[in-house]
Design an enzyme around this catalytic site. Structure first.
Site, PDB file in Angstrom:
ATOM      1  N   GLU A   1      -9.440  82.053 -74.886  1.00 24.44           N
ATOM      2  CA  GLU A   1     -10.428  82.615 -75.752  1.00 24.44           C
ATOM      3  C   GLU A   1      -9.937  83.615 -76.827  1.00 24.44           C
ATOM      4  OE1 GLU A   1     -13.021  84.591 -72.881  1.00 24.44           O
ATOM      5  OE2 GLU A   1     -13.707  82.649 -72.104  1.00 24.44           O
TER       6      GLU A   1
ATOM      7  N   TYR B   1     -20.606  80.219 -70.593  1.00 21.67           N
ATOM      8  CA  TYR B   1     -21.343  81.129 -69.632  1.00 21.67           C
ATOM      9  C   TYR B   1     -23.108  81.084 -69.858  1.00 21.67           C
ATOM     10  CZ  TYR B   1     -17.101  82.648 -67.524  1.00 21.67           C
ATOM     11  OH  TYR B   1     -15.729  82.372 -66.832  1.00 21.67           O
TER      12      TYR B   1
ATOM     13  N   HIS C   1      -3.437  85.026 -71.242  1.00 21.09           N
ATOM     14  CA  HIS C   1      -4.731  85.297 -70.777  1.00 21.09           C
ATOM     15  C   HIS C   1      -4.704  86.798 -70.925  1.00 21.09           C
ATOM     16  CE1 HIS C   1      -8.691  83.756 -68.425  1.00 21.09           C
ATOM     17  NE2 HIS C   1      -8.922  85.137 -68.646  1.00 21.09           N
TER      18      HIS C   1
ATOM     19  N   ASN D   1     -15.131  77.356 -72.340  1.00 18.47           N
ATOM     20  CA  ASN D   1     -15.494  78.087 -71.281  1.00 18.47           C
ATOM     21  C   ASN D   1     -17.077  78.375 -71.793  1.00 18.47           C
ATOM     22  OD1 ASN D   1     -12.804  78.409 -70.514  1.00 18.47           O
ATOM     23  ND2 ASN D   1     -12.617  80.571 -71.095  1.00 18.47           N
TER      24      ASN D   1
ATOM     25  N   GLU E   1     -13.680  77.153 -67.850  1.00 19.67           N
ATOM     26  CA  GLU E   1     -14.289  78.061 -66.973  1.00 19.67           C
ATOM     27  C   GLU E   1     -15.915  77.847 -67.039  1.00 19.67           C
ATOM     28  OE1 GLU E   1     -13.433  82.127 -68.207  1.00 19.67           O
ATOM     29  OE2 GLU E   1     -11.449  81.792 -68.286  1.00 19.67           O
TER      30      GLU E   1
ATOM     31  N   ARG F   1      -6.355  76.715 -62.094  1.00 15.90           N
ATOM     32  CA  ARG F   1      -5.894  76.976 -63.157  1.00 15.90           C
ATOM     33  C   ARG F   1      -5.594  78.582 -63.253  1.00 15.90           C
ATOM     34  NH1 ARG F   1      -9.638  79.420 -67.941  1.00 15.90           N
ATOM     35  NH2 ARG F   1      -8.096  79.742 -69.453  1.00 15.90           N
TER      36      ARG F   1
HETATM   37  C1  FCB Z   1     -14.201  85.061 -69.731  1.00 12.29           C
HETATM   38  C2  FCB Z   1     -12.769  85.395 -69.373  1.00 12.29           C
HETATM   39  C3  FCB Z   1     -12.515  85.399 -67.873  1.00 12.29           C
HETATM   40  C4  FCB Z   1     -13.780  86.293 -66.940  1.00 12.29           C
HETATM   41  C5  FCB Z   1     -14.891  85.387 -67.489  1.00 12.29           C
HETATM   42  C6  FCB Z   1     -16.222  86.132 -66.769  1.00 12.29           C
HETATM   43  O1  FCB Z   1     -14.506  85.299 -70.904  1.00 12.29           O
HETATM   44  O2  FCB Z   1     -11.867  84.429 -69.807  1.00 12.29           O
HETATM   45  O3  FCB Z   1     -11.159  86.219 -67.606  1.00 12.29           O
HETATM   46  O4  FCB Z   1     -13.507  87.536 -67.530  1.00 12.29           O
HETATM   47  O5  FCB Z   1     -15.236  85.428 -68.892  1.00 12.29           O
END
Ligand code: FCB
Length: 458
Positions: A167, A302, A122, A300, A362, A78
């Protein structure tokens, strides 16, 4: 005893990057200036005073990078297209050299049996469009459709996976409201208009991509933060509702035909961010356009956020409020490691919104572990992070979620936006003085996962 979690057949295993974070060559071969080229030059914006001018020099090293992807066993890659490489002024004159770069990249990926998964936006908006006003203007959404058209007319015969935006929360809120990302504004009404135009440009681009790229899968990637209240008090519950609305629902609801959440419109009117009549940027037909049918939702993920009413959610990026976990459970971004949040999120998204399929576009962790005396980079914490999140993803699949693939963030250590090079998310180490690429232990582990189509849990 180890237990194996086997993934569905044809599960797409990949890794992700983005143009500004890895390419460098910021002013080569006719590329125009982007808002990140401009923003990174403003003193004090980037933690280590750096920029993406050179980054991983991928623009020159793409061939060896693809060879490395092949060695790592990636099935898909990607990446994003730098809009100002294609249309240096944002619209109008096309820069053939920019198209050629991505065309060669796509050909080389396909020659290595790696499926290109292309993100159009992006965050590197042409500065020329920002000079006119940027995403708060409807004309930027129109320019995006032109960009999507040019790119897909040239690559659409070979690229069959398209993500319109990465995002939009970050592009609108970090860029125009919090101001930590380019273009660095702090203006609520502008940020809300930007969010609408980002979503609208997605809606308008989808039919264009379908027309130019027959049989392609088209979707959008959102970032979600799983939000939970710090206590069952009415105030914390309401703060959690607000945070979830601000971060998650504001973007996903209109995409799935539910309009902007009414509670959030009311909150924004109360706060004076919107006029009493609400979202005036909306014109007739906009909400139908945004709710266009897509083939997948990109997710995405985290971390989670624990929301307490006394904290002000919009004051900063993640995590916005209280940390309950001990510090050893945070990554170097200060983000809590919370794999269950991915399970909760995937289940919620699928059963509430019913996207035909989902991809984790992500997921990954920032740890700066470098080479030991034997030269190996033992990033065991990253490996554990990835394994535990894959385990959560696997549980979501078992619960019925049609999750079709997973992309590690990131293939390489790279330019982490306002944090510069202080954060390392890669499964491949970058030595920024020599540009040497050194696969970390997590990359070797990931290769085995891909080969086995399974993870092992102890
Ligand atoms: C996301 C972004 C990516 C990277 C990660 C850690 O928000 O899409 O570009 O910065 O976080």
């Amino acid at each position: 005893m180890t237990r194996q979690c086997i993934f569905p057949d044809h599960f797409l295993w990949g890794a992700a990057t983005s143009s500004y974070q890895i390419e460098g060559a910021w002013n080569e071969d006719g590329k125009g200036e982007s808002i990140w080229d401009r923003f990174a030059r403003i003193p004090g914006t980037i933690e280590d005073g750096s920029s993406g001018d050179v980054a991983c020099d991928h623009y020159h090293r793409w061939r060896e990078d693809i060879a490395l992807m092949r060695e790592l066993g990636l099935r898909s890659y990607r990446f994003s297209i730098a809009w100002p490489r294609i249309l240096p002024n944002g619209r109008g004159k096309v820069n053939q050299a920019g198209l050629d770069f991505y065309s060669r990249l796509v050909d080389e990926l396909l020659a290595h049996d790696i499926i290109p998964f292309v993100t159009l936006y992006h965050w590197d908006l042409p500065q020329a469009l920002q000079d006119e006003g940027g995403w708060p203007l409807r004309s930027t959404a129109e320019a995006f459709v032109e960009f999507a058209d040019v790119v897909s007319r040239h690559l659409g015969d070979r690229v069959k996976h398209w993500i319109t935006h990465n995002e939009p929360w970050c592009a609108s809120m970090l860029g125009y409201q919090i101001g930590r990302h380019a273009p660095g504004l702090q203006n609520w009404p502008a940020a809300l208009a930007a969010s609408h135009h980002l979503l609208l440009s997605h809606g308008w681009a989808v039919p264009v991509l379908r027309r130019n790229s027959l049989g392609a899968e088209v979707g959008i990637t959102l970032n979600f933060t799983h939000a939970i209240p710090a206590s069952p008090s009415a105030a914390d519950l309401d703060a959690c509702r607000h945070f979830d609305g601000y971060f998650n629902r504001w973007f996903i609801d209109p995409l799935y035909g539910r309009h902007y959440p009414a509670d959030m419109v009311a909150d924004y009117i109360d706060a004076g961010y919107l006029p009493p009549e609400g979202m005036t940027a909306i014109e007739p037909g906009d909400l139908q356009a945004i709710a266009v049918q897509t083939d997948f939702l990109g997710v995405n993920y985290y971390t989670r956020a624990i929301i307490r009413s006394t904290a002000i959610p919009e004051s900063d990026n993640l995590p916005p409020t209280v940390q309950l976990a001990p510090q050893e459970e945070w990554t170097e971004m200060g983000w809590e490691v919370y794999p269950d949040g991915l399970y909760e999120l995937l289940v919620r998204l699928y059963f509430n919104y019913r996207p035909p399929k989902l991809y984790v576009t992500e997921n990954g962790a920032s740890y700066s572990d470098g080479a030991g005396s034997d030269g190996r980079i033992c990033d065991t914490r990253r490996q554990r992070y990835l394994r535990d999140h894959l385990s959560a993803a696997h549980r979501a699949i078992a619960a019925g979620v049609p999750l079709s693939g997973y992309f590690v963030w990131s293939l390489f250590d790279n330019f982490e936006w306002d944090k510069g090079y202080t954060q390392r998310f890669g499964i491949v180490w970058i030595d920024y003085t020599t540009q040497q690429r050194i696969p970390k232990e997590s990359a070797a582990w990931y290769r085995k996962v891909i080969e086995a189509n399974a993870i092992e849990l102890d």
